[in-house]
Motif scaffolding. Structure first.
Motif, PDB file in Angstrom:
ATOM      1  N   LYS A  11     -12.192   4.108   7.111  1.00 61.45           N
ATOM      2  CA  LYS A  11     -11.031   4.929   6.799  1.00 61.45           C
ATOM      3  C   LYS A  11     -11.086   5.305   5.325  1.00 61.45           C
ATOM      4  O   LYS A  11     -11.664   4.574   4.515  1.00 61.45           O
ATOM      5  CB  LYS A  11      -9.725   4.170   7.057  1.00 61.45           C
ATOM      6  CG  LYS A  11      -9.401   3.889   8.512  1.00 61.45           C
ATOM      7  CD  LYS A  11      -8.127   3.063   8.612  1.00 61.45           C
ATOM      8  CE  LYS A  11      -7.696   2.878  10.056  1.00 61.45           C
ATOM      9  NZ  LYS A  11      -7.154   4.128  10.646  1.00 61.45           N
ATOM     10  N   THR A  12     -10.450   6.415   4.969  1.00 64.23           N
ATOM     11  CA  THR A  12     -10.347   6.797   3.564  1.00 64.23           C
ATOM     12  C   THR A  12      -9.347   5.884   2.866  1.00 64.23           C
ATOM     13  O   THR A  12      -8.275   5.605   3.398  1.00 64.23           O
ATOM     14  CB  THR A  12      -9.882   8.254   3.433  1.00 64.23           C
ATOM     15  OG1 THR A  12     -10.848   9.102   4.071  1.00 64.23           O
ATOM     16  CG2 THR A  12      -9.740   8.661   1.963  1.00 64.23           C
ATOM     17  N   VAL A  13      -9.716   5.414   1.690  1.00 61.59           N
ATOM     18  CA  VAL A  13      -8.851   4.550   0.900  1.00 61.59           C
ATOM     19  C   VAL A  13      -8.211   5.365  -0.218  1.00 61.59           C
ATOM     20  O   VAL A  13      -8.901   6.099  -0.941  1.00 61.59           O
ATOM     21  CB  VAL A  13      -9.654   3.368   0.308  1.00 61.59           C
ATOM     22  CG1 VAL A  13      -8.817   2.582  -0.692  1.00 61.59           C
ATOM     23  CG2 VAL A  13     -10.136   2.454   1.432  1.00 61.59           C
ATOM     24  N   THR A  14      -6.897   5.252  -0.354  1.00 59.62           N
ATOM     25  CA  THR A  14      -6.167   5.953  -1.411  1.00 59.62           C
ATOM     26  C   THR A  14      -6.141   5.106  -2.673  1.00 59.62           C
ATOM     27  O   THR A  14      -5.905   3.898  -2.611  1.00 59.62           O
ATOM     28  CB  THR A  14      -4.721   6.250  -0.964  1.00 59.62           C
ATOM     29  OG1 THR A  14      -4.767   7.213   0.095  1.00 59.62           O
ATOM     30  CG2 THR A  14      -3.890   6.810  -2.107  1.00 59.62           C
ATOM     31  N   VAL A  15      -6.384   5.743  -3.821  1.00 56.22           N
ATOM     32  CA  VAL A  15      -6.345   5.053  -5.108  1.00 56.22           C
ATOM     33  C   VAL A  15      -5.073   5.467  -5.845  1.00 56.22           C
ATOM     34  O   VAL A  15      -4.867   6.652  -6.129  1.00 56.22           O
ATOM     35  CB  VAL A  15      -7.579   5.388  -5.971  1.00 56.22           C
ATOM     36  CG1 VAL A  15      -7.498   4.651  -7.312  1.00 56.22           C
ATOM     37  CG2 VAL A  15      -8.858   5.016  -5.237  1.00 56.22           C
ATOM     38  N   PRO A  69      -4.848   2.541   3.907  1.00 51.71           N
ATOM     39  CA  PRO A  69      -5.430   1.514   3.033  1.00 51.71           C
ATOM     40  C   PRO A  69      -5.416   2.002   1.584  1.00 51.71           C
ATOM     41  O   PRO A  69      -5.701   3.170   1.310  1.00 51.71           O
ATOM     42  CB  PRO A  69      -6.858   1.361   3.561  1.00 51.71           C
ATOM     43  CG  PRO A  69      -6.806   1.874   4.961  1.00 51.71           C
ATOM     44  CD  PRO A  69      -5.781   2.968   4.953  1.00 51.71           C
ATOM     45  N   THR A  70      -5.076   1.118   0.675  1.00 50.80           N
ATOM     46  CA  THR A  70      -4.771   1.525  -0.696  1.00 50.80           C
ATOM     47  C   THR A  70      -5.303   0.506  -1.688  1.00 50.80           C
ATOM     48  O   THR A  70      -5.368  -0.682  -1.390  1.00 50.80           O
ATOM     49  CB  THR A  70      -3.231   1.624  -0.871  1.00 50.80           C
ATOM     50  OG1 THR A  70      -2.698   2.549   0.086  1.00 50.80           O
ATOM     51  CG2 THR A  70      -2.855   2.078  -2.278  1.00 50.80           C
ATOM     52  N   ARG A  95       0.854  -1.183   0.000  1.00 52.95           N
ATOM     53  CA  ARG A  95       0.000   0.000   0.000  1.00 52.95           C
ATOM     54  C   ARG A  95       0.894   1.239   0.000  1.00 52.95           C
ATOM     55  O   ARG A  95       2.118   1.126   0.025  1.00 52.95           O
ATOM     56  CB  ARG A  95      -0.949   0.026   1.203  1.00 52.95           C
ATOM     57  CG  ARG A  95      -0.519  -0.761   2.435  1.00 52.95           C
ATOM     58  CD  ARG A  95      -1.172  -0.261   3.722  1.00 52.95           C
ATOM     59  NE  ARG A  95      -2.379  -1.009   4.037  1.00 52.95           N
ATOM     60  CZ  ARG A  95      -3.146  -0.757   5.099  1.00 52.95           C
ATOM     61  NH1 ARG A  95      -2.804   0.176   5.973  1.00 52.95           N
ATOM     62  NH2 ARG A  95      -4.244  -1.420   5.300  1.00 52.95           N
ATOM     63  N   LEU A  96       0.277   2.400  -0.036  1.00 54.21           N
ATOM     64  CA  LEU A  96       1.056   3.644  -0.117  1.00 54.21           C
ATOM     65  C   LEU A  96       1.989   3.787   1.078  1.00 54.21           C
ATOM     66  O   LEU A  96       3.148   4.172   0.945  1.00 54.21           O
ATOM     67  CB  LEU A  96       0.116   4.848  -0.210  1.00 54.21           C
ATOM     68  CG  LEU A  96       0.775   6.224  -0.309  1.00 54.21           C
ATOM     69  CD1 LEU A  96       1.610   6.334  -1.578  1.00 54.21           C
ATOM     70  CD2 LEU A  96      -0.283   7.323  -0.270  1.00 54.21           C
ATOM     71  N   GLU A 152      -1.455  14.270  -5.207  1.00 52.83           N
ATOM     72  CA  GLU A 152      -2.027  14.297  -3.860  1.00 52.83           C
ATOM     73  C   GLU A 152      -1.411  13.264  -2.928  1.00 52.83           C
ATOM     74  O   GLU A 152      -1.709  13.245  -1.733  1.00 52.83           O
ATOM     75  CB  GLU A 152      -3.541  14.059  -3.945  1.00 52.83           C
ATOM     76  CG  GLU A 152      -4.296  15.162  -4.690  1.00 52.83           C
ATOM     77  CD  GLU A 152      -5.775  14.842  -4.844  1.00 52.83           C
ATOM     78  OE1 GLU A 152      -6.186  13.756  -4.381  1.00 52.83           O
ATOM     79  OE2 GLU A 152      -6.513  15.667  -5.411  1.00 52.83           O
ATOM     80  N   LEU A 153      -0.557  12.394  -3.462  1.00 52.79           N
ATOM     81  CA  LEU A 153      -0.039  11.287  -2.671  1.00 52.79           C
ATOM     82  C   LEU A 153       1.110  11.724  -1.763  1.00 52.79           C
ATOM     83  O   LEU A 153       1.983  12.479  -2.168  1.00 52.79           O
ATOM     84  CB  LEU A 153       0.445  10.165  -3.588  1.00 52.79           C
ATOM     85  CG  LEU A 153      -0.621   9.589  -4.536  1.00 52.79           C
ATOM     86  CD1 LEU A 153       0.012   8.605  -5.506  1.00 52.79           C
ATOM     87  CD2 LEU A 153      -1.747   8.930  -3.759  1.00 52.79           C
ATOM     88  N   THR A 154       1.091  11.203  -0.542  1.00 50.29           N
ATOM     89  CA  THR A 154       2.193  11.415   0.394  1.00 50.29           C
ATOM     90  C   THR A 154       3.066  10.173   0.368  1.00 50.29           C
ATOM     91  O   THR A 154       2.620   9.077   0.692  1.00 50.29           O
ATOM     92  CB  THR A 154       1.667  11.653   1.816  1.00 50.29           C
ATOM     93  OG1 THR A 154       0.819  12.808   1.813  1.00 50.29           O
ATOM     94  CG2 THR A 154       2.819  11.862   2.782  1.00 50.29           C
TER      95      THR A 154
END
Length: 467
Positions: A398-402, A205-206, A199-200, A278-280
């Motif tokens: 939780k927010t999921v990153t795409v 969560p990704t 994941r990121l 937007e990704l960290t």
């Protein structure tokens, strides 16, 4: 099924999945699987590679109602593959999923004290063992989640499932692409979901929708002179190390930006670029130090990691640096990875790169292609993407990153291109898991989240199939 009943059933499925970690069932199962030294890089491990399928995966899937068949690899002497099918009704939609049971070499002597590649060991939140992150732990999470949903639904999913297992992913998925061509009908499905890669970061969560491709190639300069005394012949014969050094320097700047146009691809743009910006990336315990001046430094870190071609020298050799002798070497060579995004002319890499080096006056440095995968990326607006994201967010709160694609490379082209399926990957690991290295591990909380996320998704597919 009423909405209230459905919500209760979904919660029950998640509870069943979570219980496998709490009661030790997940750890016991993964302990058995890690103990099988299924090293596909080891020519003497063919028995272990087959054992993983026959003694671990096939019995597990048969218990869940799958019909299983083990196939010889279409490439002679390469590891076998398995197709499992659980068909509730031919008229129902079908999900295809995937896992690989092979691992990289154990590197026993390099693991930290108290750990061992073939013995599962938990130290605080880390679960150590070869294959825990890549890929035994990840597919074990998904199989327990599927079992939990079947139990909560009284043995009926409401859709069909097919599973493909390979045992040669760590040596380039040898034979997988050809196998998918040959078994198109058996692998026919509507959607693809699997778990591999990180994941990121550990806390996020990704999902990702494809992967960068990779081309491995070798640059080699050989003079034919043999090793010659550096004093007696230095200055009048060619030094292949110097030639190789200039060849490598012609491909990138000193800060990692590719300068050879034949190795570049269009920079990220549109929606995918917005998502990447937007990704960290990095900044967590165990992560390496980032260099904000490396590569395409005008782009964000996310764009550089996921949206650009990068050239990395992964091995280089000439002479013996441990025991040097006073001689000009006869041969110098380097192995390189070109990580690629869509739009790269990688099929013509040897021709294009050879012509580039010839123009630079470096035609004596020869290029050899050693294998690779094409880049893939599902449209982020595809309904399957939103379905998986919403389901995971419901389960995890939780927010999921795409991620438009993984920075690394997996054989997604076999599913996206050969089988023409919309592909989403739901990773259950994180970037500093030490996969392929000593001290490979899973994080306990990531396992717990993975069990919930996978169980929720397998449940939701039976409630409402994505359009």
């Amino acid at each position: 099924m009423s909405q209230t009943t459905s919500q209760h059933g979904r919660q029950t499925a998640l509870q069943f999945a979570a219980a496998t970690m709490k009661n030790g069932q997940f750890i016991d199962t993964l302990t058995r699987r890690v103990a099988i030294a299924s090293e596909s890089q080891n020519p003497n491990a063919s028995a272990e590679l087959m054992t993983y399928l026959t003694d671990e995966i096939q019995p597990t899937l048969m218990k869940l109602g799958f019909d299983c068949e083990i196939f010889a690899n279409p490439i002679p002497a390469c590891p076998p593959l398995l197709i499992a099918q659980r068909i509730e009704d031919e008229s129902l939609p079908t999900l295809l999923t995937y896992g690989h049971g092979d691992v990289t070499n154990g590197q026993v002597e390099l693991w930290q004290e108290g750990t061992h590649p073939w013995e599962l060991t938990q130290i605080e939140e880390k679960i150590f063992g070869r294959g825990t992150a890549d890929n035994k732990g990840q597919h074990t999470i998904n199989l327990f989640a599927l079992e939990s949903v079947l139990k909560a639904r009284d043995g009926k999913l409401g859709y069909n499932v097919k599973i493909l297992f390979e045992m040669s992913e760590e040596v380039g998925s040898k034979g997988l692409e050809q196998f998918c061509f040959e078994q198109k009908e058996a692998l026919k499905a509507d959607l693809f979901l699997a778990s591999d890669g990180p994941r990121l970061n550990a806390k996020t969560p990704t999902i990702f929708l494809g992967s960068r491709g990779v081309c491995q190639f070798r640059l080699r300069c050989e003079t034919g002179n043999g090793a010659r005394h550096s004093g007696n012949w230095g200055g009048v014969i060619t030094n292949p190390v110097t030639r190789l050094q200039h060849a490598l320097a012609s491909l990138t700047t000193a800060d990692g930006r590719i300068t050879a146009e034949c190795l570049r691809a269009p920079l990220p743009s549109g929606l995918t670029a917005e998502m990447m910006r937007e990704l960290t990336v990095g900044g967590y315990a165990g992560d390496p130090t980032l260099n904000d001046q490396w590569g395409e430094k005008e782009l964000s870190v996310g764009e550089r990691l996921f949206g650009c071609n990068t050239l990395e020298v992964i091995a280089i050799g000439a002479g013996d640096v441990e025991k040097p002798i006073g001689a000009i070497p006869d041969v110098a060579e380097a192995v390189c990875h070109l990580r690629i995004v869509p739009g790269t002319d990688w099929q013509n890499l040897v021709v294009n790169l050879s012509a580039f080096l010839e123009e630079k006056g470096l035609g004596d440095v020869k290029v050899t292609f050693e294998g690779g995968y094409s880049a893939t990326r599902l449209d982020p607006t595809h309904p399957w993407v939103g379905f998986v994201k919403r389901s995971m967010e419901t389960s995890l709160e939780k927010t999921v990153t795409v991620l438009p694609n993984l920075g690394g490379t997996i054989p997604n082209h076999c599913f996206a291109d050969v089988l023409a399926l919309p592909t989403v990957w739901m990773p259950h690991s994180y970037p500093s898991c030490k996969q392929h290295a000593p001290n490979e591990h899973l994080l306990e909380n990531v396992v717990e989240q993975g069990l919930l996320a996978a169980a929720g998704l397998f449940w939701d597919l039976g409630e409402h199939w994505p359009e």
